[in-house]
Write an enzyme that holds these catalytic residues in place. Structure first.
Site, short mmCIF file in Angstrom:
data_model
loop_
_atom_site.label_atom_id
_atom_site.label_comp_id
_atom_site.label_asym_id
_atom_site.label_seq_id
_atom_site.Cartn_x
_atom_site.Cartn_y
_atom_site.Cartn_z
N HIS A 337 -11.77 -9.31 -8.09
CA HIS A 337 -10.59 -8.46 -7.87
C HIS A 337 -9.88 -8.06 -9.15
O HIS A 337 -8.78 -7.52 -9.10
CB HIS A 337 -9.57 -9.17 -6.98
CG HIS A 337 -10.06 -9.46 -5.60
ND1 HIS A 337 -9.88 -8.61 -4.54
CD2 HIS A 337 -10.74 -10.52 -5.12
CE1 HIS A 337 -10.41 -9.13 -3.45
NE2 HIS A 337 -10.95 -10.29 -3.78
N LYS A 523 4.65 -3.15 -5.58
CA LYS A 523 3.46 -3.92 -5.94
C LYS A 523 3.89 -5.06 -6.83
O LYS A 523 5.05 -5.10 -7.27
CB LYS A 523 2.44 -3.03 -6.65
CG LYS A 523 3.06 -2.18 -7.77
CD LYS A 523 2.08 -1.22 -8.40
CE LYS A 523 1.74 -0.01 -7.56
NZ LYS A 523 0.40 0.00 -7.03
N ARG A 524 2.98 -6.01 -7.13
CA ARG A 524 3.32 -7.09 -8.05
C ARG A 524 3.86 -6.50 -9.35
O ARG A 524 3.45 -5.42 -9.75
CB ARG A 524 2.07 -7.90 -8.41
CG ARG A 524 1.56 -8.77 -7.31
CD ARG A 524 0.37 -9.60 -7.79
NE ARG A 524 -0.83 -8.82 -7.97
CZ ARG A 524 -1.62 -8.85 -9.04
NH1 ARG A 524 -1.32 -9.61 -10.08
NH2 ARG A 524 -2.70 -8.11 -9.11
N LYS A 529 0.62 -2.45 -14.40
CA LYS A 529 0.98 -1.55 -13.30
C LYS A 529 2.02 -0.51 -13.73
O LYS A 529 2.31 0.42 -13.03
CB LYS A 529 1.46 -2.36 -12.10
CG LYS A 529 0.32 -3.25 -11.53
CD LYS A 529 0.72 -3.98 -10.30
CE LYS A 529 -0.35 -4.95 -9.83
NZ LYS A 529 -1.29 -4.37 -8.85
N THR A 631 -4.28 -1.42 -2.62
CA THR A 631 -4.34 -1.23 -1.16
C THR A 631 -3.02 -0.63 -0.68
O THR A 631 -2.98 0.04 0.34
CB THR A 631 -4.61 -2.56 -0.43
OG1 THR A 631 -3.79 -3.57 -1.02
CG2 THR A 631 -6.07 -2.96 -0.54
N LYS A 635 -2.05 2.33 2.15
CA LYS A 635 -1.01 2.22 3.20
C LYS A 635 -0.07 3.41 3.11
O LYS A 635 0.34 4.00 4.12
CB LYS A 635 -0.24 0.91 3.04
CG LYS A 635 -1.10 -0.33 3.28
CD LYS A 635 -0.47 -1.62 2.76
CE LYS A 635 -1.54 -2.70 2.68
NZ LYS A 635 -1.16 -3.84 1.84
#
Ligand code: F58
Length: 785
Positions: A337, A523-524, A529, A631, A635
């Protein structure tokens, strides 16, 4: 045969009423949310007992798959379970007749037994497998405290214990009779399984999520207790329970690392003992048949000790190492991952030896075997060095997994290519046939049907209900997109924004306008990111507005949700910066609400279920090559947000499916980044671009209150320090393209007909991103079910 839903909802309600009376001596109308939750859950489990029992027996009898994972981010179960049973609306109505509001359970804790996408993926897979009758069960840990609870104090993240068991755990069945002993070098504990039913949608299949809890064999030392040495008397109990007390304990010290390793070994040993025992119990089988009946998927490297542990157990049963190795290799498959080097797990061999010495010996034998094979393949020098499982005293868990698995998969097409080309290049050269791609997916039951009933109803009215179990049916929407549908969609979006605005007002004290664009990054929190790049663009928009520019920009709400790992100082500094910026902007009378910023506290599954349906713009802005898949992007797409994103992870496939023209794709590609990597000079960009410099300097120039952490963040963008390279994630490089694409998306929103079409086109193109499709691919290509 499915029971008719009206009969079932009445049966569940009657049982819940009976339980309320027996357990609490009250009527259901008088039950508080915790009591209602307990009784409803127990009633559902009671209703399902027969089906669950049959499914369990079927799984044990035939070939089945097991998903081993340190995380299962299952979220709140009560609504999704009622939904999957097809009784949510009826139970809501029946309760309303009694004056009870089903929504009163909104404040029941989520089960946050995971950190992010990896854990949520595991939960989506279980839902999809149960729905489609795929015999898959999950194996994980029953942490006493899940991922920490986040609050903000003066903009700073404060972590608190996530006491998710406070209100009981009515979904789990404790099965002490199936406990196993886990023996470690300095400690023996009991692994007690807690089973949760995984309820499929529209079917009687019930999967099982088995979570192991660590307990003491001798919870009370009576002699010590009688000596009034109470601490000693409970020592063994406390030590045993500490193994499953918290998700991801701090591992900055040797003891912290040892605890994490114990967690992993505990999960692996308990699961493998359990599976072997059930294998033997199933009758005319030998351990040589183990791989014939079991396909075990390793969710990243956290459960990789299951490999040497199975070999050890098989050898205890009398197999020689080589036979045990073959059986084990045929059993396991490994999902990667992440490509981030620092996230690829490595353990010190001394540490492993200090926890599970026999299993450590098996790792040495696997390493010897691997070296022998590599020599016979003519592998020497650098290539051998890059492939060593045991490198000095360091065990590379991903290499161990790759060597001892039948298949290795990435989680989006571009990610799998990077694994083959880069992270596992040498392995791919030797074992090309083992590598596969399995693009992630999400369950549309939770992420559309349940969290966005309004949109789901609109889709149902347009194309029927088939999409809930076959998401590719959404493609039929493409022919139905017209002005009317766009209008209806906009109306739904408006409702979901209003609902979110109310919730945020209540929980964060920030009032938002449902008539503004909702731009969302959830998100985290991680540097890669690039929440910081998003923040810079907001600061940029703010300062431009202050200068009188961007006058015609639509009102916009910027929403963040993220937790930073407690020891991750830079991530926490980013949170402080965003919160201070929010404070500045939201209170600036010049801005008068034209833009607003909110960073919600304690972002979790339930919060996601509220934010996602309300989003217009989905921020997926990692530098190309670093986000394995994502993911959340799926969504948000499914709920009709356009993607503002780089060509990274599953964004690539989202853009392929929905068309780049319906999304806002920007920035460097993987190849571009490869080209500039060696010569990247962020300080040069900063020096040469005055407007960008002004934005970056808001970290330190007093625009918002600064501090050492913000100053460190600033210098991390400009100067290398030791191993850490300046602007490691190319914020300054991608910034201009990002700013342009973002403003374009926000401005485009104002043309509601054209923007609405883009949104609908995204929904209609989301069919590929169902975890039903993903799990079916695993079942066919990897588990061979
Ligand atoms: C995520 N990984 C990936 N890891 O980042 C995301 O791209 C992908 O979509 C998702 O897995 C599912 O494949 C992830 O969530 C973690 O949370 C790690 C757990 C161990 C500690 C470090 C973070």
């Amino acid at each position: 045969m499915m029971i008719e839903s009206g009969t079932r909802s009445r049966a569940i309600l009657e049982k819940a009423e009976e339980l309320c009376f027996c357990n609490h001596q009250i009527s259901i109308a008088d039950a508080n949310p915790v009591q209602l939750h307990e009784c409803l859950a127990e009633a559902v489990v009671h209703e399902l007992s027969g089906a669950w029992n049959r499914s369990r027996r079927n799984h044990d009898r035939g070939r089945h798959a097991g998903y081993l994972s340190a995380e299962f981010l299952i979220g709140k179960l009560v609504y999704s379970n009622l939904y999957n049973l097809g009784v949510l609306r009826e139970v809501r109505a029946l309760l309303a007749e009694k004056g009870v509001d089903l929504a009163c359970m909104e404040d029941i804790e989520d089960a946050s037994l995971g950190n992010g996408g990896l854990g949520r993926l595991a939960a989506c897979f279980l839902d999809s497998a149960a729905t489609h009758g795929i015999p898959l069960d999950g194996y994980g840990l029953r942490y006493r405290y899940g991922l920490f609870k986040q609050t903000f104090e003066n903009g700073e993240q404060v972590e608190g214990a996530d006491d998710w068991l406070r209100d009981g755990d009515p979904w789990s069945c404790r099965r002490y009779g199936e406990a196993v002993r886990v023996v470690m070098a300095d400690q023996t504990v009991i692994a007690v399984p807690y089973d949760m039913p995984v309820i499929g949608y529209g079917t009687d299949n019930v999967g099982t999520l088995r979570l192991w809890q660590s307990e003491s064999e001798h919870p009370l030392d009576f002699a010590a207790y009688n000596r009034q040495d109470y601490v000693t008397s409970m020592r063994d109990k406390n030590l045993a329970e500490s193994i499953t007390s918290v998700l991801y304990p701090d591992d900055s010290t040797w003891e912290g690392k040892r605890l994490r390793l114990k967690q992993q070994y505990f999960l692996c040993s308990a699961t493998m003992q359990d599976l072997l025992r059930r294998h033997r119990r199933a009758g005319d089988r030998t351990v040589l048949d183990f791989a014939k009946y079991h396909a075990l998927q390793l969710n990243d490297t956290h459960p990789v000790l299951a490999i040497p542990e199975l070999i050890r157990l098989l050898m205890q049963e009398g197999l020689e190492f080589e036979r045990a190795f073959q059986v084990t290799r045929s059993t396991f498959s490994y999902t990667n991952h992440t490509v981030l080097g620092e996230a690829l797990e490595r353990w010190d061999m001394n540490l492993i030896e200090s926890v599970c010495p026999e299993t450590a010996q098996i790792i040495r034998r696997i390493d010897e075997r691997a070296r022998g094979r590599m020599e016979s393949h003519g592998i020497y020098g650098d290539m051998l060095y890059n492939m060593q499982i045991l490198d000095g005293n360091t065990v590379h868990m991903a290499r161990l997994a790759v060597y001892t698995s039948s298949t290795i998969n990435g989680v989006a097409a571009i990610h799998t290519e990077i694994l083959k080309r880069d992270v596992f290049r040498d392995w791919y050269a030797v074992y090309p046939e083992r590598f596969q791609n399995k693009t992630n997916g999400i369950t549309q039951r939770r992420w559309l049907g349940l969290c966005n009933a309004e949109l789901s109803d609109l889709i149902r009215r347009t194309i029927g209900t088939g999409f809930l179990t076959d998401l590719s049916r959404l493609g039929e929407l493409k022919h139905a997109i017209d002005d009317r549908l766009v209008q209806d969609f906009r109306a739904v979006k408006r409702i979901k924004k209003e609902q979110l605005a109310q919730w945020i007002e209540k929980h964060e004290g920030v009032s938002l306008s449902p008539d503004s664009v909702f731009d969302v990054q959830i998100k985290r929190l991680h540097e890669y990111k690039r929440q910081l790049m998003n923040a810079f663009s907001i600061m940029d928009i703010y300062l431009s507005m202050k200068r009188g520019e961007l006058r015609d920009m639509p009102n916009t709400t910027f929403i963040f949700g993220a937790k930073a790992a407690s020891s991750y100082a830079r991530a926490k500094a980013i949170i402080r910066y965003i919160n201070r910026m929010a404070e500045l902007i939201n209170h600036d009378p010049d801005i008068a609400g034209r833009i607003r910023v909110v960073f919600v506290q304690n972002y979790n599954c339930s919060y996601a279920e509220r934010i996602i349906p309300a989003a217009d713009i989905s921020e997926q802005i990692s530098p190309a090559g670093l986000e394995a898949s994502g993911t959340g992007n799926m969504k948000l797409m499914l709920n009709g947000a356009v993607t503002l994103g780089t060509l990274d992870g599953a964004n690539v496939e989202i853009a392929e499916e929905a068309g780049a023209e319906n999304n806002y794709i920007f920035g460097m590609t993987v190849d571009d980044i490869d080209r500039v990597r060696g010569s990247y000079d962020p300080k040069g960009i900063y020096d040469g671009n005055e407007s960008l410099r002004r934005i970056v300097d808001t970290l330190i120039d007093g625009t918002v209150p600064t501090d050492d952490g913000l100053r460190e963040l600033h210098s991390s963008l400009l100067y290398s320090a030791g191993w850490s390279r300046a602007d490691n994630y190319y914020v300054l490089l991608d910034y201009p393209a990002y700013r342009e694409a973002k403003l374009r998306a926000i401005y485009d929103w104002a043309d509601s007909a054209a923007f609405g079409r883009k949104c609908l086109w995204n929904i209609a193109s989301a069919g590929k991103f169902s975890s039903d499709r993903t799990v079916q691919e695993y079942a066919r290509d990897i588990w061979k079910l």
